[in-house]
Design an enzyme around this catalytic site. Structure first.
Site, short mmCIF file in Angstrom:
data_model
loop_
_atom_site.label_atom_id
_atom_site.label_comp_id
_atom_site.label_asym_id
_atom_site.label_seq_id
_atom_site.Cartn_x
_atom_site.Cartn_y
_atom_site.Cartn_z
N HIS A 96 -11.69 -17.61 -29.46
CA HIS A 96 -11.44 -17.12 -30.83
C HIS A 96 -10.10 -17.74 -31.20
O HIS A 96 -9.10 -17.49 -30.50
CB HIS A 96 -11.41 -15.59 -30.83
CG HIS A 96 -11.19 -14.96 -32.19
ND1 HIS A 96 -12.03 -13.98 -32.71
CD2 HIS A 96 -10.23 -15.15 -33.12
CE1 HIS A 96 -11.58 -13.61 -33.91
NE2 HIS A 96 -10.48 -14.30 -34.17
N HIS A 98 -6.60 -18.78 -31.89
CA HIS A 98 -5.37 -18.00 -31.82
C HIS A 98 -4.19 -18.93 -31.64
O HIS A 98 -4.29 -19.99 -31.02
CB HIS A 98 -5.41 -16.98 -30.67
CG HIS A 98 -5.72 -17.57 -29.34
ND1 HIS A 98 -6.99 -17.93 -28.95
CD2 HIS A 98 -4.92 -17.91 -28.30
CE1 HIS A 98 -6.97 -18.43 -27.72
NE2 HIS A 98 -5.70 -18.44 -27.30
N HIS A 100 -0.23 -18.97 -30.28
CA HIS A 100 0.78 -18.28 -29.49
C HIS A 100 2.14 -18.49 -30.17
O HIS A 100 2.58 -19.64 -30.32
CB HIS A 100 0.88 -18.87 -28.08
CG HIS A 100 -0.38 -18.81 -27.26
ND1 HIS A 100 -0.55 -17.91 -26.24
CD2 HIS A 100 -1.52 -19.55 -27.30
CE1 HIS A 100 -1.74 -18.10 -25.67
NE2 HIS A 100 -2.35 -19.09 -26.29
P1 AMP Z 1 -5.49 -19.14 -24.25
O1 AMP Z 1 -5.35 -19.41 -22.78
O2 AMP Z 1 -4.73 -20.09 -25.12
O3 AMP Z 1 -6.94 -19.02 -24.65
O4 AMP Z 1 -4.78 -17.75 -24.50
C1 AMP Z 1 -5.43 -16.53 -24.39
C2 AMP Z 1 -4.35 -15.49 -24.30
O5 AMP Z 1 -4.92 -14.23 -24.59
C3 AMP Z 1 -3.67 -15.38 -22.93
O6 AMP Z 1 -2.28 -15.62 -23.08
C4 AMP Z 1 -3.97 -13.94 -22.50
O7 AMP Z 1 -2.89 -13.34 -21.82
C5 AMP Z 1 -4.25 -13.27 -23.83
N1 AMP Z 1 -5.11 -12.09 -23.78
C6 AMP Z 1 -6.32 -11.97 -23.19
N2 AMP Z 1 -6.83 -10.74 -23.38
C7 AMP Z 1 -5.91 -10.06 -24.12
C8 AMP Z 1 -5.84 -8.73 -24.64
N3 AMP Z 1 -6.84 -7.85 -24.45
N4 AMP Z 1 -4.75 -8.38 -25.35
C9 AMP Z 1 -3.75 -9.26 -25.54
N5 AMP Z 1 -3.75 -10.53 -25.09
C10 AMP Z 1 -4.81 -10.92 -24.38
ZN ZN Z 2 -13.88 -13.43 -32.03
#
Ligand code: AMP
Ligand code: ZN
Length: 112
Positions: A96, A98, A100
């Site tokens: 999804h 996102h 950072h």
């Molecule tokens: P990516 O590796 O760029 O896809 O980043 C996904 C991010 O989502 C990682 O930094 C995870 O720590 C974070 N993440 C996964 N599940 C959750 C959650 N339930 N709440 C907050 N962050 C999350």
């Molecule tokens: Zn989604």
């Protein structure tokens, strides 16, 4: 669809929200890599930056402005970083879109 961020947006999965608008949600990363680590996501499911097109790219401007606003609010006066990972080689684990928002320390300059 089994999407953790859609679960957060719907409220089914708890999160530490920092900002919400009609189109965008921002919440703290569960596994922070820096003193400030916020995820900014479109509320509408888009699987990643590789799924952006003329029809849905508008939300990215709002995400950029949200990042700028949150960086100021979080006191990141010495700088910050906004990153989106795409696909397996990019290290994307949640499908999804996102971004950072990272800051609060001098970040590593290593990009690869
Ligand atoms: P990516 O590796 O760029 O896809 O980043 C996904 C991010 O989502 C990682 O930094 C995870 O720590 C974070 N993440 C996964 N599940 C959750 C959650 N339930 N709440 C907050 N962050 C999350
Ligand atoms: Zn989604």
């Amino acid at each position: 669809m089994d999407c953790v961020f859609c679960g957060i947006i719907s409220g089914d999965i708890p999160s530490n929200k920092v900002y919400e608008s009609e189109n965008v949600l921002a919440f703290r990363d569960i596994n922070p890599m820096a003193p400030v680590h916020i995820l900014i996501v479109p509320k509408k499911h888009i699987s990643g930056a590789d799924a952006l097109d003329e029809g849905n790219v508008g939300v990215v401007s709002e995400i950029m402005l949200t990042a700028r606003m949150l960086a100021e609010k979080e006191g990141l006066k010495d700088g910050w970083r906004l990153v989106t990972n795409v696909g397996e080689h990019g290290g994307q684990t949640v499908k999804h879109l996102h971004f950072h928002l990272l800051g609060g320390k001098k970040l590593s300059v290593e990009l690869a």
